[in-house]
Write a protein that holds these residues in place. Structure first.
Motif, PDB file in Angstrom:
ATOM      1  N   PRO A 193    -113.547  52.511  65.654  1.00  0.00           N
ATOM      2  CA  PRO A 193    -113.663  52.401  64.057  1.00  0.00           C
ATOM      3  C   PRO A 193    -112.647  51.505  63.673  1.00  0.00           C
ATOM      4  CG  PRO A 193    -114.009  54.586  64.420  1.00  0.00           C
ATOM      5  CD  PRO A 193    -113.589  54.017  65.983  1.00  0.00           C
ATOM      6  N   LEU A 194    -111.208  51.494  64.279  1.00  0.00           N
ATOM      7  CA  LEU A 194    -110.213  50.658  63.866  1.00  0.00           C
ATOM      8  C   LEU A 194    -110.300  49.499  64.307  1.00  0.00           C
ATOM      9  CD1 LEU A 194    -107.176  52.749  65.331  1.00  0.00           C
ATOM     10  CD2 LEU A 194    -107.840  52.549  63.008  1.00  0.00           C
ATOM     11  N   PHE A 195    -111.345  48.889  65.378  1.00  0.00           N
ATOM     12  CA  PHE A 195    -111.621  47.699  65.754  1.00  0.00           C
ATOM     13  C   PHE A 195    -112.589  47.240  64.668  1.00  0.00           C
ATOM     14  CE2 PHE A 195    -114.670  44.827  67.725  1.00  0.00           C
ATOM     15  CZ  PHE A 195    -113.889  43.781  68.040  1.00  0.00           C
ATOM     16  N   ALA A 196    -113.286  47.931  64.007  1.00  0.00           N
ATOM     17  CA  ALA A 196    -114.170  47.752  63.100  1.00  0.00           C
ATOM     18  C   ALA A 196    -113.485  47.560  61.757  1.00  0.00           C
ATOM     19  CB  ALA A 196    -115.201  48.580  62.833  1.00  0.00           C
ATOM     20  N   GLY A 204    -119.189  59.826  85.790  1.00  0.00           N
ATOM     21  CA  GLY A 204    -120.065  59.829  86.823  1.00  0.00           C
ATOM     22  C   GLY A 204    -120.649  58.587  87.712  1.00  0.00           C
ATOM     23  N   GLY A 205    -121.576  58.380  88.004  1.00  0.00           N
ATOM     24  CA  GLY A 205    -122.001  57.092  88.773  1.00  0.00           C
ATOM     25  C   GLY A 205    -121.797  56.154  88.211  1.00  0.00           C
ATOM     26  N   ASP A 206    -121.838  55.834  86.878  1.00  0.00           N
ATOM     27  CA  ASP A 206    -121.584  54.613  86.200  1.00  0.00           C
ATOM     28  C   ASP A 206    -120.110  54.726  85.636  1.00  0.00           C
ATOM     29  OD1 ASP A 206    -124.062  53.341  86.218  1.00  0.00           O
ATOM     30  OD2 ASP A 206    -124.733  54.581  84.553  1.00  0.00           O
ATOM     31  N   ALA A 207    -119.250  54.281  86.601  1.00  0.00           N
ATOM     32  CA  ALA A 207    -117.774  54.338  86.489  1.00  0.00           C
ATOM     33  C   ALA A 207    -117.093  53.486  85.379  1.00  0.00           C
ATOM     34  CB  ALA A 207    -117.053  54.050  87.892  1.00  0.00           C
ATOM     35  N   GLY A 208    -117.798  52.437  84.821  1.00  0.00           N
ATOM     36  CA  GLY A 208    -117.229  51.830  83.730  1.00  0.00           C
ATOM     37  C   GLY A 208    -117.227  52.273  82.328  1.00  0.00           C
ATOM     38  N   PHE A 209    -116.688  51.872  81.643  1.00  0.00           N
ATOM     39  CA  PHE A 209    -116.590  52.080  80.106  1.00  0.00           C
ATOM     40  C   PHE A 209    -116.788  51.050  79.334  1.00  0.00           C
ATOM     41  CE2 PHE A 209    -112.282  51.133  80.612  1.00  0.00           C
ATOM     42  CZ  PHE A 209    -111.804  50.622  79.400  1.00  0.00           C
ATOM     43  N   CYS A 210    -117.579  51.077  78.104  1.00  0.00           N
ATOM     44  CA  CYS A 210    -117.664  50.137  77.051  1.00  0.00           C
ATOM     45  C   CYS A 210    -116.812  49.537  76.195  1.00  0.00           C
ATOM     46  CB  CYS A 210    -118.775  50.396  76.224  1.00  0.00           C
ATOM     47  SG  CYS A 210    -120.413  50.448  77.171  1.00  0.00           S
ATOM     48  N   ALA A 211    -116.213  48.466  75.852  1.00  0.00           N
ATOM     49  CA  ALA A 211    -115.186  47.951  75.302  1.00  0.00           C
ATOM     50  C   ALA A 211    -115.544  46.842  74.229  1.00  0.00           C
ATOM     51  CB  ALA A 211    -113.978  47.768  76.069  1.00  0.00           C
ATOM     52  N   PRO A 212    -114.753  46.356  73.391  1.00  0.00           N
ATOM     53  CA  PRO A 212    -115.267  45.148  72.604  1.00  0.00           C
ATOM     54  C   PRO A 212    -115.038  43.867  73.398  1.00  0.00           C
ATOM     55  CG  PRO A 212    -113.899  46.379  71.250  1.00  0.00           C
ATOM     56  CD  PRO A 212    -113.918  46.981  72.784  1.00  0.00           C
ATOM     57  N   GLY A 213    -116.059  43.017  73.360  1.00  0.00           N
ATOM     58  CA  GLY A 213    -115.869  41.829  74.340  1.00  0.00           C
ATOM     59  C   GLY A 213    -115.301  40.740  73.704  1.00  0.00           C
ATOM     60  N   CYS A 232    -111.163  39.441  69.010  1.00  0.00           N
ATOM     61  CA  CYS A 232    -110.953  41.075  68.876  1.00  0.00           C
ATOM     62  C   CYS A 232    -110.710  41.282  67.406  1.00  0.00           C
ATOM     63  CB  CYS A 232    -109.758  41.168  69.707  1.00  0.00           C
ATOM     64  SG  CYS A 232    -110.018  40.951  71.423  1.00  0.00           S
ATOM     65  N   CYS A 233    -110.436  40.326  66.563  1.00  0.00           N
ATOM     66  CA  CYS A 233    -110.237  40.530  65.300  1.00  0.00           C
ATOM     67  C   CYS A 233    -111.586  40.934  64.261  1.00  0.00           C
ATOM     68  CB  CYS A 233    -109.843  39.377  64.546  1.00  0.00           C
ATOM     69  SG  CYS A 233    -108.060  39.047  64.734  1.00  0.00           S
ATOM     70  N   SER A 234    -111.369  41.978  63.446  1.00  0.00           N
ATOM     71  CA  SER A 234    -112.625  42.266  62.845  1.00  0.00           C
ATOM     72  C   SER A 234    -112.832  41.284  61.658  1.00  0.00           C
ATOM     73  CB  SER A 234    -112.280  43.791  62.112  1.00  0.00           C
ATOM     74  OG  SER A 234    -113.432  44.172  61.220  1.00  0.00           O
ATOM     75  N   PRO A 235    -114.231  41.169  61.499  1.00  0.00           N
ATOM     76  CA  PRO A 235    -114.453  40.280  60.235  1.00  0.00           C
ATOM     77  C   PRO A 235    -113.933  40.721  58.993  1.00  0.00           C
ATOM     78  CG  PRO A 235    -116.076  40.065  61.876  1.00  0.00           C
ATOM     79  CD  PRO A 235    -115.347  41.165  62.166  1.00  0.00           C
ATOM     80  N   GLN A 236    -113.910  42.028  58.899  1.00  0.00           N
ATOM     81  CA  GLN A 236    -113.504  42.762  57.781  1.00  0.00           C
ATOM     82  C   GLN A 236    -112.222  42.899  57.625  1.00  0.00           C
ATOM     83  OE1 GLN A 236    -116.209  44.230  60.000  1.00  0.00           O
ATOM     84  NE2 GLN A 236    -117.663  43.130  58.748  1.00  0.00           N
ATOM     85  N   ASP A 237    -111.507  42.500  58.381  1.00  0.00           N
ATOM     86  CA  ASP A 237    -109.975  42.291  58.235  1.00  0.00           C
ATOM     87  C   ASP A 237    -109.231  41.176  58.044  1.00  0.00           C
ATOM     88  OD1 ASP A 237    -107.041  42.848  58.099  1.00  0.00           O
ATOM     89  OD2 ASP A 237    -107.114  44.471  59.749  1.00  0.00           O
ATOM     90  N   PRO A 238    -109.010  40.537  56.853  1.00  0.00           N
ATOM     91  CA  PRO A 238    -108.429  39.238  56.761  1.00  0.00           C
ATOM     92  C   PRO A 238    -107.136  38.807  57.108  1.00  0.00           C
ATOM     93  CG  PRO A 238    -108.463  40.320  54.675  1.00  0.00           C
ATOM     94  CD  PRO A 238    -109.187  41.141  55.568  1.00  0.00           C
ATOM     95  N   ASN A 239    -106.489  39.991  57.311  1.00  0.00           N
ATOM     96  CA  ASN A 239    -104.762  39.872  57.848  1.00  0.00           C
ATOM     97  C   ASN A 239    -104.871  39.756  59.457  1.00  0.00           C
ATOM     98  OD1 ASN A 239    -104.043  40.337  55.189  1.00  0.00           O
ATOM     99  ND2 ASN A 239    -104.509  42.336  55.571  1.00  0.00           N
ATOM    100  N   CYS A 240    -105.908  40.027  60.191  1.00  0.00           N
ATOM    101  CA  CYS A 240    -105.812  40.118  61.687  1.00  0.00           C
ATOM    102  C   CYS A 240    -105.491  38.358  62.233  1.00  0.00           C
ATOM    103  CB  CYS A 240    -107.249  40.510  62.341  1.00  0.00           C
ATOM    104  SG  CYS A 240    -107.086  40.702  64.099  1.00  0.00           S
ATOM    105  N   GLU A 241    -106.240  37.685  61.871  1.00  0.00           N
ATOM    106  CA  GLU A 241    -105.979  36.123  62.166  1.00  0.00           C
ATOM    107  C   GLU A 241    -104.635  35.795  62.064  1.00  0.00           C
ATOM    108  OE1 GLU A 241    -107.838  31.651  62.323  1.00  0.00           O
ATOM    109  OE2 GLU A 241    -108.934  33.295  61.127  1.00  0.00           O
TER     110      GLU A 241
END
Length: 240
Positions: A14-17, A78-87, A94-103
């Motif tokens: 949610p922070l990323f967003a 378990g079997g799928d040892a990976g985890f999902c993260a922002p690509g 990685c900047c959220s479009p909703q946060d104009p201060n990130c860039e």
């Protein structure tokens, strides 16, 4: 408490967003995690907490304490040892479009994003001053190399503010607030339940992909994970 980086990553999406507030290990609820280093709202891992970012009283961990057992790094899957993260292809992705201060602030807290192996990485805060600048009274707590902004304290009464009424000043040896161990299911965020032997809120194992916030369910182990980017949602990639 231990911090699972994978889970925290998922817990802080949610922070990323929208760069919101949250905290980690030994706490995780209304703390100011002005650090958008996450990849999920709350996967079906072992977390639930006073903070909706974990699996404890704080949704970012495996305990009633939001910063417990989870961070952005390693989660039992378990079997799928990976985890999902922002690509990403570069840090600015990685900047959220909703946060104009990130860039404009890219490279500095809370926008210290880097793109590593196609995935967004953010180390969080590195000094109390960074947290204080975002919200007075916050301190930077280190959870296995991941910095999380949490309410600073000298005694329990310093933690008893709206939303944190049950928190105690025990984090970091009495320097920041954290949620106490759970004693009943009511202390956890549903569907997590309280393991009264450990004082930790635990989410039930997944049974189907629909039970996972991101990734797919390994029914044999009850953990959500991934083996390839296709297993994650749009905008996410699989980190192995």
């Amino acid at each position: 408490m231990l911090i699972n980086k994978k889970l925290l990553a998922l817990a802080l999406l949610p922070l990323f967003a929208a760069c919101v507030v949250d905290d980690g290990d030994d706490d995780d609820t209304l703390a100011t995690v002005t650090d958008p280093t996450a990849t999920g709202t709350d996967p079906t891992a072992t977390a639930t907490g006073t903070d909706p970012t974990a699996t404890g009283t704080d949704p970012t961990a495996t305990s009633t304490d939001p910063t417990a057992d989870t961070t952005a790094g390693e989660t039992e899957t378990g079997g799928d040892a990976g985890f999902c993260a922002p690509g990403c292809a570069e840090a600015i992705d990685c900047c959220s479009p909703q946060d104009p201060n990130c860039e404009a602030g890219l490279g500095t807290f809370p926008y210290a994003w880097t793109c590593e192996a196609g995935a967004c990485v953010n180390p969080g805060c590195s000094a109390d001053s960074e947290c204080e600048a975002q919200l007075p009274g916050q301190v930077c707590a280190d959870f296995g190399g991941f910095g999380l902004c949490l309410p600073g304290c000298a005694e329990d009464v310093d933690c008893q503010t709206p939303g944190l009424e049950t928190w105690v000043c025990t984090g970091g040896g009495g320097t920041y607030c954290e949620a106490p161990d759970c004693t009943a299911d009511a202390d956890c965020f549903a569907p997590a339940t309280c393991n009264t032997d450990t004082g930790v809120c635990e989410s039930p194992p997944c049974e189907a992909d629909a039970d996972c916030f991101a990734g797919v369910c390994d029914a044999a182990t009850g953990f959500c994970g991934c083996a390839e980017a296709a297993d994650c949602g749009e905008g996410l990639t699989c980190v192995l």
